[in-house]
Design an enzyme around this catalytic site. Sequence first.
Site, short mmCIF file in Angstrom:
data_model
loop_
_atom_site.label_atom_id
_atom_site.label_comp_id
_atom_site.label_asym_id
_atom_site.label_seq_id
_atom_site.Cartn_x
_atom_site.Cartn_y
_atom_site.Cartn_z
N HIS A 61 -43.17 -78.38 33.65
CA HIS A 61 -42.97 -77.58 34.86
C HIS A 61 -44.20 -76.74 35.21
O HIS A 61 -44.97 -76.36 34.34
CB HIS A 61 -41.80 -76.61 34.67
CG HIS A 61 -40.53 -77.25 34.26
ND1 HIS A 61 -39.75 -76.77 33.24
CD2 HIS A 61 -39.88 -78.35 34.73
CE1 HIS A 61 -38.68 -77.53 33.10
NE2 HIS A 61 -38.73 -78.50 33.99
N LYS A 71 -48.15 -68.00 31.84
CA LYS A 71 -47.09 -67.77 30.85
C LYS A 71 -47.69 -67.39 29.51
O LYS A 71 -48.71 -67.94 29.10
CB LYS A 71 -46.23 -69.02 30.66
CG LYS A 71 -45.50 -69.47 31.91
CD LYS A 71 -44.76 -70.78 31.67
CE LYS A 71 -44.06 -71.22 32.95
NZ LYS A 71 -43.41 -72.53 32.79
N TYR A 131 -40.73 -66.05 26.76
CA TYR A 131 -42.00 -66.07 27.45
C TYR A 131 -42.06 -65.03 28.56
O TYR A 131 -41.07 -64.69 29.17
CB TYR A 131 -42.33 -67.46 27.99
CG TYR A 131 -41.32 -68.10 28.92
CD1 TYR A 131 -41.55 -68.17 30.29
CD2 TYR A 131 -40.15 -68.66 28.41
CE1 TYR A 131 -40.65 -68.78 31.13
CE2 TYR A 131 -39.24 -69.28 29.26
CZ TYR A 131 -39.49 -69.34 30.62
OH TYR A 131 -38.60 -69.94 31.45
N ASP A 169 -34.80 -82.68 35.03
CA ASP A 169 -36.10 -83.04 34.47
C ASP A 169 -36.30 -84.55 34.38
O ASP A 169 -37.43 -85.03 34.46
CB ASP A 169 -36.29 -82.40 33.09
CG ASP A 169 -36.63 -80.91 33.18
OD1 ASP A 169 -36.78 -80.39 34.30
OD2 ASP A 169 -36.72 -80.27 32.11
#
Length: 184
Positions: A61, A71, A131, A169
């Site tokens: 992603h 991130k 994260y 996904d």
Amino acid sequence: MKFIKTGIEGLLIIEPQLFKDDRGYFFESYSKSKFEVAGIHIDFVQDNQSFSQKGTVRGLHAQSAPHAQAKLVRVIQGKVLDVAVDIRKGSPTYGKLETIELSAENQRQFLIPEGFLHGFAVLEDNTIFAYKVNNYYAKDCELGVVWNDPTLSIDWGIASSEAIVSAKDELLIKFADLDSPFTY
């Protein structure tokens, strides 16, 4: 904290300094001032956390502008194989990937700047993945590449027949069809 360069510009492995004694351990998982001394000026705005079972694959992603995300990822419990793919047009490492094992045991973190696809495979049951991001989620800016893309040929550390992947996904595009919005 140690900031370790990888083979792809911008991707960093971060090793915190652990202070251990009979009670357990303590470490700083993030220090804005230490990141700034290392030349990293990212304003993180949100923390996210996921819980997954062994075999789960999440990714690949990214988000495009104006909601592109950097991130800072780590594992609180369990173990993952974390993957970042450079999708910055014009980058000498465009299409190259970096993998790192993140675990509660090694306490390593992975800094993934904007312009990278990100995903991970869960290698142990009951894994908690955390994260920080520097931008909020925006559905209209999300993009991705299917986890088992033949061009990228990622070794996720699990058998593909055992991979647990979301329906969303599974429908992502192939890397060859990606028109990346990022430039180097």
